[in-house]
Design a protein around this motif. Sequence first.
Motif, mmCIF file in Angstrom:
data_model
loop_
_atom_site.group_PDB
_atom_site.id
_atom_site.type_symbol
_atom_site.label_atom_id
_atom_site.label_comp_id
_atom_site.label_asym_id
_atom_site.label_seq_id
_atom_site.Cartn_x
_atom_site.Cartn_y
_atom_site.Cartn_z
ATOM 1 N N TYR A 48 -8.612 -1.610 5.926
ATOM 2 C CA TYR A 48 -7.577 -0.581 5.832
ATOM 3 C C TYR A 48 -6.186 -1.175 6.000
ATOM 4 N N LYS B 55 0.841 -1.201 0.000
ATOM 5 C CA LYS B 55 0.000 0.000 0.000
ATOM 6 C C LYS B 55 0.875 1.249 0.000
ATOM 7 N N ASP C 60 -1.174 -3.647 2.419
ATOM 8 C CA ASP C 60 -2.584 -3.328 2.568
ATOM 9 C C ASP C 60 -3.257 -4.361 3.467
ATOM 10 N N GLU D 227 -7.972 5.045 3.184
ATOM 11 C CA GLU D 227 -7.457 3.728 2.804
ATOM 12 C C GLU D 227 -6.397 3.282 3.790
#
Length: 253
Positions: free
Chosen positions: A199, A5, A30, A169
């Motif tokens: 998240y 991420k 992520d 996010e």
Amino acid sequence: MTEVKIAARGVQVYYGDTHAIKDVDVDIEDKTVTAFIGPSGCGKSTFLRCLNRMNDTIDVARVTGDIRIDGEDIYDKRVDPVQLRAKVGMVFQKPNPFPKSIYDNVAYGPKIHGMARNKGELDEIVERALRRGALWDEAKDRLNEPGTGLSGGQQQRLCIARAVATEPEVLLMDEPCSALDPIATAQVEELIDELRQDYSVVIVTHSMQQAARVSQKTAFFHLGNLVEYDETGKIFTNPEDSRTESYITGRIG
């Protein structure tokens, strides 16, 4: 394999003449809880603040290197830090609800970012965020009461609900439980575990027990360096670096 991420490369942070973060490279995954551990003043909170450009608010701070979220350079001139902070939510050490009602605390971000066309949509966003913050059942009958009237643990869950209301996010948490009692801490830890389904969560904690309980990956910082980064179980049972081992076993702190 979970996807990356946040990718940081060669990150340096200076506060005036102080070199606070030295050449940090890290890939944060992520849908994972990543813990930053290390002694006080080792740079873990400073690095956390690079991830939503909170260091921009400090005049003497200078950040160099490359930090990308989903491949996008977050320090690019075209990136609006306000929009970035909607995408990368932050929860601080001390619960800091706004001096507004519980409802308005949660509705604030979605309102600024134009996420609701009408009161009905805003009501839905507020309810969803409070449910995600595990606070809906306790707060639903007192939405118009001030957020500051909640207990410490409830206030922190309100701050988490406020952070997730803008549909971020990434969720950054800077020692989110250090001001809470053990019962409230357990509730927040349980919540962190649930939040990782949606998240990428990055938590700075001074409690190794907490890092071991809530995270899947752990990064150990020492004197501004990222010493070691691995699966949490490995960091705590079989670290590669002697400095990590010394910290885990309590020889340095």
